[in-house]
Write an enzyme that holds these catalytic residues in place. Sequence first.
Site, short mmCIF file in Angstrom:
data_model
loop_
_atom_site.label_atom_id
_atom_site.label_comp_id
_atom_site.label_asym_id
_atom_site.label_seq_id
_atom_site.Cartn_x
_atom_site.Cartn_y
_atom_site.Cartn_z
N CYS A 134 -72.11 11.96 -93.02
CA CYS A 134 -71.98 10.70 -93.76
C CYS A 134 -71.70 10.98 -95.24
O CYS A 134 -72.62 11.27 -96.01
CB CYS A 134 -73.25 9.88 -93.60
SG CYS A 134 -73.20 8.33 -94.52
N CYS A 137 -73.41 8.63 -97.65
CA CYS A 137 -74.84 8.90 -97.85
C CYS A 137 -75.05 10.12 -98.74
O CYS A 137 -75.90 10.11 -99.63
CB CYS A 137 -75.54 9.21 -96.52
SG CYS A 137 -75.13 8.15 -95.16
N ASP A 138 -74.29 11.17 -98.49
CA ASP A 138 -74.64 12.47 -99.09
C ASP A 138 -73.62 13.00 -100.10
O ASP A 138 -73.87 14.01 -100.74
CB ASP A 138 -74.81 13.52 -97.97
CG ASP A 138 -75.97 13.14 -97.05
OD1 ASP A 138 -76.95 12.58 -97.54
OD2 ASP A 138 -75.87 13.41 -95.83
#
Length: 311
Positions: A134, A137-138
């Site tokens: 992701c 997300c990261d």
Amino acid sequence: MEATKTIIIGSGPAGYTAAIYAGRADLKPILYSGMQPGGQLTTTTDVENFPGYPQGVDGNQMMMDLRDQASRFGADIRDGAIVKADFSSQPYQFTDDRGNVIAADTCIIATGASAKYLGLPDEEKYRGQGVSACATCDGFFYRKRTVAVVGGGDTACEEAMYLASLAKKVYMIVRKPYLRATEIMKERVSNKENIEILYETNTLGLFGDDGVQGAHLVYRKGEADEKEYDLPIDGFFLAIGHNPNTEIFKGAIDMDEKGFIITQGNSPKTNIEGVFAAGDCADPIYRQGIVAAGAGAKAAIEADRYLQTKG
Ligand code: NDP
């Protein structure tokens, strides 16, 4: 047989949010946590894009907080998975992995999706330490660093574009000699100066002492000009697709060809009355915790309305 007004299947942001709303509506929901309690967010480190956490929050902590919040409003949260769902007559019947059968007037399916991985042992070894599925997300953790994205579809291109806005350099590792993505996405990644596409390339493994420091790659495997080499990278992002966790509903609930549950218009209603779907199991596009949480709220509101209409 045990009976409930609402059963919620899944414990990601969609499931827990549905449980908070259903609990507050006094539906006394039973929630089954499933095989991965807390869902996909427990596989990431810090969650920095969920509103309400100015300093970010550990993914596991956030899911425990959501669980506590749902419990506070009376949700009966259970370990274990629902392995069978029978929608042939009302109340619907659900069997858990210990053989218990529960009758429920309404059901909220929030079983999520699982990112596909290549299946390399190193993906497990470095999960959360340089391996991610992701970028949204990261990606932030890779500012001004070098990363690789595996895949040649629209998701891979979107992830690569997102990462390219943060990272110094983004490699796309594509197994075919071309991208599968739509023309516009192909054009975007091709024109982005810090994205380099490595065609006909597969990943053999990852290396690094303290997190990912590089990938072992092979170019044109099995061909006369096959070449193995190491590519130094700090992050390894998988973008080879997601599988919705909807296997047990096949044949009963309408789904698209990939197994994502089809909901009606802007609502979480499925083709079966009183059965709703929320979160990634019904969302092939956004796949964000906050979007799933919103969908969980909608599903619980609809379940409550449905029960009130039925009297
Ligand atoms: P896709 O199935 O379209 O693409 C997956 C990619 O991963 C392909 O390039 C595939 O390679 C590659 N891949 C799959 N398995 C492996 C493997 N084991 N090793 C190496 N590479 C692998 O998935 P997406 O998630 O990209 O897209 C899913 C759907 O969602 C598509 O219809 C897409 O158009 C859509 N989508 C639309 C968006 C938008 O409109 N903004 C954004 C994101 C997705 P190969 O080509 O060789 O099979």
